[in-house]
Enzyme design. Structure first.
Site, short mmCIF file in Angstrom:
data_model
loop_
_atom_site.label_atom_id
_atom_site.label_comp_id
_atom_site.label_asym_id
_atom_site.label_seq_id
_atom_site.Cartn_x
_atom_site.Cartn_y
_atom_site.Cartn_z
N GLU A 163 5.71 -11.49 -14.12
CA GLU A 163 4.25 -11.66 -14.10
C GLU A 163 3.56 -10.35 -13.72
OE1 GLU A 163 0.57 -13.87 -11.74
OE2 GLU A 163 2.64 -14.29 -11.14
N ASP A 187 3.93 -6.15 3.75
CA ASP A 187 2.57 -5.59 3.68
C ASP A 187 2.10 -5.34 5.11
OD1 ASP A 187 -0.01 -4.85 3.13
OD2 ASP A 187 -0.65 -6.77 2.31
N ASP A 244 -1.10 -3.56 7.30
CA ASP A 244 -2.48 -3.10 7.15
C ASP A 244 -2.98 -2.57 8.49
OD1 ASP A 244 -5.28 -2.87 6.68
OD2 ASP A 244 -5.14 -4.38 5.11
#
Length: 435
Positions: free
Chosen positions: A53, A121, A123
């Site tokens: 995808e 991830d 941040d």
């Protein structure tokens, strides 16, 4: 700007000539993306194209999911045509994701993710309670080392504790880092196994209203946590974060640390000492370091018999320095993550790889921007010894690192895995025939 305007309105742009180099305005410009994608974006892995995808975010936040492509050329043409502001990569599904609705009509749940890199991830906005130089999406060289520390801790554990080898760290383009673990065994992990790995890194147990957000159970630290503390976190906290962020310089800041001490009488003793000695900040010694040594001396002295008080020093260090992962990103196979070498639409910076062995040297403020790359191409053209135009730009070293340190070893590993699987099947066939 419409697509027609984007296609026809840049006749004055020069790529090979030098006379227009200074005419390129600074910052992010959607029109330049078309030029960047037109042969300037590094080639990506050819694997899994039919069932992988891809998601595009277009101008005005138009979001297109479940795209699939049969070849590199097809993907490249779609990128040039749609000129996405962001490209996200999802899992490899059991069937073509673009045809998922056709399979759904059959009644069987055949549309499901079957492979996906293990991703992380991190941040910088999740560290706003421990940094005072910046907030939100802003980042500077005073707080960016928090990302460097996260890379060191997580990368070491992934390699030493889990045995992964093919790990790619990527700058998000603005305020964080992404990690792609691409080993075959990582790609085939179930959601439950991914959640178990994510929980291995979990130490944050509290919430925004908790004074104590770290939980370090047991009489001794887990070997992974002990290694992280002694080899990375402790030194960084005392030498860099504590003085650079002035964590103990004033009452408003040191109260956050005192609130983490479970014994109110000990916290009160330190508070009283610091309030009485406000003028100590006039001395040559850094007030943050002086107060930190006082805190350690009190908490680790022979008078403090309880394990909780002795462990408090470690909990403070972990609270301020330990990686803060977005756990949900790592737990599920169908989670999307921004593709490497995208251009961040807010900063114009390219999402370049970060070498974990030299992550201390990475400076997010010097990462190439879209404008900078076009100016370099305008000024220099294509060097005779360069394989492509990017080799002669500030992005060249990042592309070279991506290919030689990550892509080529991964390709070699994939080929070896395929060969090994084929040999195993041949041997199995021989054994069956012998029987």
């Amino acid at each position: 700007m419409t697509t027609e305007e984007a296609e026809t309105g840049r006749d004055d742009m020069v790529i090979d000539g030098a006379e227009q180099a200074n005419a390129v305005p600074d910052g992010f410009d959607a029109n330049y993306l078309r030029i960047y994608y037109d042969g300037k974006h590094p080639a990506c892995d050819r694997s899994y194209f039919g069932r992988r995808e891809f998601s595009f975010t277009l101008e005005n936040d138009i979001y297109i999911r479940f795209q699939s492509f049969n070849s590199v050329t097809e993907l490249e043409n779609s990128i040039k045509e749609k000129c996405p502001f962001k490209i996200d990569i999802g899992p490899v599904y059991s069937v073509d994701p673009a045809k998922r609705h056709a399979y759904a009509q059959g009644g069987d749940n055949v549309f499901t993710p079957v492979e996906r890199e293990l991703v992380f991830d991190i941040d910088i906005t999740d560290y706003d309670d421990v940094r005072y130089c910046c907030t939100g999406a802003d980042v500077c060289l005073e707080c960016w080392p928090l990302m460097t520390i996260a890379i060191k801790v997580i990368d070491t554990a992934l390699r030493d504790d889990f045995g992964f080898n093919h790990i790619l760290w990527v700058y998000s383009g603005r305020r964080g880092v992404h990690c792609w673990v691409c080993d075959g065994k990582a790609r085939r992990l179930t959601n439950e196994q991914r959640a178990a790995i994510a929980d291995y890194f979990r130490v944050y147990k509290g919430n925004e209203n908790s004074h104590k957000k770290i939980s370090l159970p047991g009489p001794v630290l887990h070997p992974f946590l002990a290694r992280s503390y002694t080899e990375v976190l402790k030194g960084f906290f005392e030498a860099k974060l504590l003085p650079n962020q002035n964590l103990l310089s004033c009452q408003e800041r040191y109260e956050k640390i005192l609130e983490m001490i479970p014994d109110a009488s000990v916290a009160s003793e330190l508070r009283g000492r610091w309030q009485e000695n406000k003028r100590a900040s006039m001395s040559k010694d850094d007030i943050n370091l002086v107060r930190w040594e006082q805190l350690k001396s009190v908490l680790q002295s022979g008078k403090q018999k309880t394990q909780g008080l002795r462990r408090c020093v470690e909990e403070v260090v972990f609270s301020f320095t330990y990686p803060r992962l977005d756990m949900e990103v790592s737990k599920h196979m169908n989670h999307l993550l921004k593709a490497p070498f995208c251009v961040h639409p807010k900063t114009g910076r390219v999402c370049v790889p970060i070498d974990p062995n030299n992550c201390d040297e990475f400076d997010p403020t010097t990462v190439p921007t879209l404008t900078q790359l076009l100016e370099e191409l305008n000024r220099g053209g294509l060097r005779q010894d360069a394989e492509d135009e990017l080799d002669g730009t500030s992005l060249g070293e990042s592309v070279k690192f991506f290919r030689t340190s990550f892509l080529q070893p991964l390709l070699k590993s994939c080929k070896e895995e395929i060969e090994s699987s084929y040999i195993a099947k041949l041997q199995q066939s021989k054994n069956t025939l012998s029987w």
